[in-house]
Design a protein around this motif. Structure first.
Motif, PDB file in Angstrom:
ATOM      1  N   VAL A   1      -4.275   5.805   0.823  1.00  0.00           N
ATOM      2  CA  VAL A   1      -5.025   4.564   0.252  1.00  0.00           C
ATOM      3  C   VAL A   1      -5.800   3.392   1.613  1.00  0.00           C
ATOM      4  CG1 VAL A   1      -3.296   2.935  -0.226  1.00  0.00           C
ATOM      5  CG2 VAL A   1      -5.652   2.940  -1.019  1.00  0.00           C
TER       6      VAL A   1
ATOM      7  N   SER B   1      -7.247  -0.099   1.798  1.00  0.00           N
ATOM      8  CA  SER B   1      -7.999  -1.425   1.006  1.00  0.00           C
ATOM      9  C   SER B   1      -7.475  -2.698   1.977  1.00  0.00           C
ATOM     10  CB  SER B   1      -6.948  -1.117  -0.066  1.00  0.00           C
ATOM     11  OG  SER B   1      -6.970  -1.956  -1.793  1.00  0.00           O
TER      12      SER B   1
ATOM     13  N   GLN C   1       0.741  -1.120   0.535  1.00  0.00           N
ATOM     14  CA  GLN C   1       0.051  -0.016   0.228  1.00  0.00           C
ATOM     15  C   GLN C   1       1.207   1.251  -0.111  1.00  0.00           C
ATOM     16  OE1 GLN C   1      -3.024   0.047   2.719  1.00  0.00           O
ATOM     17  NE2 GLN C   1      -3.662  -2.150   2.324  1.00  0.00           N
TER      18      GLN C   1
ATOM     19  N   PHE D   1      -9.080   5.796  -2.079  1.00  0.00           N
ATOM     20  CA  PHE D   1      -7.796   6.381  -2.576  1.00  0.00           C
ATOM     21  C   PHE D   1      -8.782   7.540  -1.929  1.00  0.00           C
ATOM     22  CE2 PHE D   1      -6.539   3.214  -5.091  1.00  0.00           C
ATOM     23  CZ  PHE D   1      -4.882   2.839  -4.879  1.00  0.00           C
TER      24      PHE D   1
END
Length: 374
Positions: free
Chosen positions: A352, A354, A313, A362
């Motif tokens: 970000v 995730s 990331q 984002f």
């Protein structure tokens, strides 16, 4: 250790800083004295936690003891490499206890650039440091040469590509008006225009990357309605989204979101985020949501695609870094790097959130009111 440093090295490095990390006061003092006699500026740390804190100031070299009471040198090195702000620091272990082959292998495997053992003469220590700094300088020279080549090549390619694209677009318009040639010729020309536009975008990205690397990127600042920028970019990406079977939605505030910035660069940053959502959307809806919060414009671009592993990331925001998708790499690895650099140039941030298989969100944050000059 010898009693004096080589005369030709003294005063040679007034701007190079070495972080000297050692928990033994006598050794710390002697090493720092040698480094200062060699012309280096010296910072001192007596433990791992203090070393991690001082390393945030980005010294030119971290001279790191292995055995320390709080965090050992191996772990300090590993954490420095894992931290985005210190991952590229020059690190050398210097130990008088862990001198076995296995120790050296472990130190280098944890990310150290060199592993030296004591006893080590002052002249030999300074010579080793000199050699390590020379290797780093050569690597930086190679990167600068690469960036210079990219800048020249992208600049030279830009004009002929623009001329070629405009002529192809004109040819498509002529064919559309020609009933006989309309069908088969248009089918051949339209993909050519699309691929040429993609190539031109890649060249523009390379040129922007090279300008950022050489600090030649100047912002053309004006009042920008970020809401309008997002709306136009979403409309622009509707066709690629349909081709990828991704439904691209947008949620915008009722009033304009005004800020000071470079419109072209902000369009580029938003475009990179939308392109990424379309590319990795996996046939599922993606959404761009713009809002304001505590003096900031907040753009969240969310997809429901493949997601990003935690260890990747931060890496995805580096130049030419790509994360494999469906067993293959996509693109040049420039879009997210450029988007974050553009955000930073506007005193903003790009982050970000995730997880693998759970999509990615984002978040671009830009200040609505700046009190300092760009």
């Amino acid at each position: 250790m010898n009693s004096s440093a080589p005369q030709d090295l003294q005063g040679a490095h007034p701007t190079i800083t070495v972080l000297n990390v050692n928990d033994d006061p006598a050794t710390l003092y002697l090493l720092s004295l040698t480094l200062k006699q060699g012309g280096y500026q010296v910072l001192e740390a007596t433990g791992g936690r203090e070393a991690l804190r001082l390393a945030q100031g980005r010294p030119d070299l971290v001279l790191l003891d292995v055995h320390m009471p709080d965090i050992d040198g191996y772990e300090v090195c590993r954490r420095l490499r894992a931290d985005e702000s210190t991952h590229d620091l020059l690190i050398a272990h210097l130990s008088s206890v862990s001198v076995r082959r296995e120790d050296r292998v472990r130190g280098l495997a944890q990310g150290a650039d060199a592993y030296w053992t004591r006893p080590l003469g002052e002249d030999e220590l300074l010579a080793n440091i000199e050699a390590l700094l020379r290797l780093q300088a050569r690597a930086r020279d190679a990167v600068r040469a690469r960036d210079s080549f990219l800048r020249i090549a992208a600049h030279e390619l830009r004009t002929p590509l623009t001329v070629l694209r405009l002529n192809l677009e004109r040819a498509v318009e002529m064919v559309v008006n020609d009933a006989e040639a309309h069908g088969p010729v248009e089918k051949r020309l339209t993909p050519a225009v699309r691929q040429l536009t993609r190539l031109q975008n890649l060249v523009d990205n390379l040129l922007d990357v090279s300008r950022l690397s050489t600090q030649e990127m100047a912002l053309q600042v004006d009042t920008v309605d970020l809401s309008q920028v997002v709306r136009e970019q979403v409309e622009r990406f509707q066709a690629p989204a349909r081709s990828a079977n991704v439904e691209l939605e947008t949620v915008l505030p009722g009033a304009p979101v005004l800020l000071f910035g470079d419109r072209r660069m902000l369009e580029q940053a938003v475009g990179h985020l939308l392109s990424n959502a379309v590319k990795f959307g996996q046939d599922r809806p993606a959404k761009a949501r713009l809002s304001t919060h505590e003096g900031q414009a907040v753009l969240a671009v969310e997809d429901q695609g493949v997601g990003i592993a935690p260890e990747d990331q931060e890496r995805i925001f580096r130049r030419f870094e790509r994360v494999p998708s469906a067993g293959r790499f996509e693109g040049l690895g420039l879009g997210l790097y450029l988007a974050r650099e553009i955000a930073a140039a506007h005193d903003g941030t790009l982050s970000v959130k995730s997880a693998l298989g759970q999509g990615a969100c984002f978040e671009l944050r830009l200040p609505l009111h700046r009190t300092q000059r760009y």
